[in-house]
Design an enzyme around this catalytic site. Structure first.
Site, mmCIF file in Angstrom:
data_model
loop_
_atom_site.group_PDB
_atom_site.id
_atom_site.type_symbol
_atom_site.label_atom_id
_atom_site.label_comp_id
_atom_site.label_asym_id
_atom_site.label_seq_id
_atom_site.Cartn_x
_atom_site.Cartn_y
_atom_site.Cartn_z
ATOM 1 N N TRP A 325 6.443 6.257 8.898
ATOM 2 C CA TRP A 325 6.095 5.560 7.683
ATOM 3 C C TRP A 325 4.746 5.752 7.500
ATOM 4 O O TRP A 325 4.140 5.864 6.130
ATOM 5 C CB TRP A 325 6.502 4.111 7.660
ATOM 6 N N HIS A 326 3.855 5.622 8.397
ATOM 7 C CA HIS A 326 2.360 5.444 8.447
ATOM 8 C C HIS A 326 1.751 6.653 7.855
ATOM 9 O O HIS A 326 0.524 6.916 7.388
ATOM 10 C CB HIS A 326 1.620 4.866 9.536
ATOM 11 N N GLY A 327 2.329 8.048 8.093
ATOM 12 C CA GLY A 327 1.639 8.972 7.712
ATOM 13 C C GLY A 327 2.394 10.276 8.189
ATOM 14 O O GLY A 327 3.100 10.332 9.130
ATOM 15 N N PHE A 481 -1.534 5.148 3.260
ATOM 16 C CA PHE A 481 -0.270 4.929 3.743
ATOM 17 C C PHE A 481 0.729 4.656 2.363
ATOM 18 O O PHE A 481 1.990 4.792 2.599
ATOM 19 C CB PHE A 481 -0.058 3.809 4.594
#
Length: 481
Positions: A325-327, A481
């Site tokens: 989800w963060h990248g 993000f």
């Protein structure tokens, strides 16, 4: 628009005055003002992506109304999956298209097959991961009949685009935030003052702590091959406090700003670096995201109710998805796997629900065992952050390898003296956080306990520190993000 900018310093008072002195007698007008202000706030960065927020709002609003009318289980599922597909489809395209394309090409190249594919120059819309999950919470909760769908499109649009938390959270649940747009808000002086105090502390975290740490963290990580092991350790430490000051500072400003307008947002950080194990850390770090994954992914997968294999599987799924989800980078996935490995022994020994209370509650000092647990947990966290910050896996591995190459360098006082100002700021910051760890935010407790002269001396010192450090303005990390 950045919270730590002159633009926002002008924008906020204007919206505040219009909200409480012009539209205060009409709830619909207040909600409409919030929508317009939120779209201006977001469009200040790039107006073209306002269409994404609007389209997402329309899709989920219509699906919510259709779910209200529909009783057929199959058709209800189709409506839910339409919402999930549209929202995650936008997120996947803008955030992960090039990642999957590059890895697809690399996979075929590994087997000797050359595939020609062109990546796209895609600009990642700020905050898309945050407002996508927020709108999804609405569709899922309506589908589960936990929430009555709204027929007020303006109120729903205000919920989706609410400017204080639009681009970096907290990720609010529809069941918590949306009903607040139905109720008449009245100005509360004490809540507003406390909101300003929380904004002040958030600005201190961002401008004084995070931005000062960022200066050296970026320098060391970007040129890691040129530094000794002790300097690399400091680089990891600086990033550890950069990301905490940056992200929790944003959350404090968002929550404090919301309180100025009569809204209550969920607490997003609860002094995570004082955690005694990784399970406690994840109950205190980015709470809005970790609870979102818990309720909408972990529990539907079976949670920890099944056998050992199911517990292990679900733990890795939740942390890997959280990392991704963060990248769109393998470093985030490895970061997620590391945290899953940290967490697993606690889960398998049923110790993941220990340490539910704040450490050393009602005491000034922690005992030796608590202090040891905090230091071990903090060390594991710092190590994992190396992967989070590194450019790629090779960079992270090389950084860690160089970190332990020259152990003698850790004894060199000159190296620490070189970064003395930033190290002293971190020590002061940790001290204040420790004293205020039982409050909603660090200086909320201190503001209530200290006598007025000492309290105001603290506030003026914070303001002076902010102006002293304000020349190093940097964007918030989580905007990417």
């Amino acid at each position: 628009m950045l919270f730590n900018s002159i633009d926002f310093a002008i924008f906020l008072p204007i919206v505040f005055i219009l909200y409480w002195f012009v539209t205060n007698k009409n709830l619909k007008q207040q909600n409409l003002l919030i929508v317009l202000a939120s779209y201006l706030f977001y469009g200040w960065w790039d107006w073209r992506f306002l269409s994404l927020i609007l389209f997402s709002s329309i899709v989920d609003y219509v699906i919510g109304l259709q779910l209200l009318k529909q009783e057929n289980i199959t058709k209800r599922k189709i409506l839910l999956w339409t919402s999930i597909t549209v929202n995650l489809g936008f997120l996947g395209f803008f955030k992960y298209y090039n990642f999957f394309l590059d890895n697809f090409v690399s996979a075929f190249s590994f087997f000797g097959m050359e595939i020609k594919a062109s990546s796209l120059s895609i600009i990642l819309p700020v905050g898309i991961s945050f407002y996508t999950f927020q709108t999804l919470s609405y569709s899922i909760d309506v589908y589960k009949r936990k929430l009555e769908p709204t027929k007020d499109f303006v109120a729903f649009s205000a919920f989706v685009s609410f400017f204080p938390q639009l681009v970096a959270g907290p990720i609010e649940r529809a069941t918590h935030l949306l009903p607040q747009f139905y109720k008449k808000r009245t100005f509360n002086y004490s809540i507003a003052v406390d909101g300003l105090r929380q904004i002040l502390w958030g600005l201190f975290k961002k401008i004084v702590i995070a931005d000062n740490c960022a200066e050296y963290a970026n320098l060391i990580f970007n040129n890691s091959s040129n530094y000794s092991g002790s300097t690399l350790a400091l680089g990891a430490l600086f990033f550890t406090f950069q990301i905490y000051g940056d992200f929790s500072g944003y959350s404090d400003i968002a929550i404090g700003t919301s309180r100025l307008f009569g809204f209550d947002l969920m607490k997003n950080f609860n002094f995570p670096y004082f955690s005694r194990d990784i399970a406690e850390f994840w109950r205190r770090w980015h709470i809005s995201l970790s609870t979102w994954f818990r309720d909408y992914l972990y529990v539907p997968l079976g949670g920890s109710r099944g056998g050992t294999w199911m517990k292990v599987r679900n733990t890795f799924i939740i942390f890997i998805v959280s990392g991704f989800w963060h990248g769109a980078n393998w470093t985030f996935i490895v970061w997620g796997v590391l945290n899953a490995i940290y967490f697993l022994p606690l889960l398998l020994t049923n110790k993941n629900r220990n340490n539910l209370e704040t450490v050393a509650t009602g005491k000034l000092f922690a005992n030796v065992n608590e202090l040891g647990s905090i230091l071990i947990t903090f060390g594991l966290t710092v190590f994992a952050w190396i992967f989070f910050r590194a450019e790629n896996i090779a960079h992270a591995v090389q950084y860690i390898s160089d970190l332990f190459k020259n152990p003698d360098s850790f004894l060199s006082i000159n190296i620490y003296w070189k970064y003395k100002k930033t190290i002293l700021l971190i020590v002061l910051f940790v001290f204040i956080e420790w004293l205020g760890r039982e409050g909603q935010y660090a200086i909320s407790n201190l503001g209530l306990k200290w006598k007025r002269p000492f309290r105001y001396a603290l506030y003026y010192a914070i303001i002076m520190a902010i102006f002293w450090s304000s020349g190093k303005e940097q964007e918030f990390i989580y905007f990417q993000f």
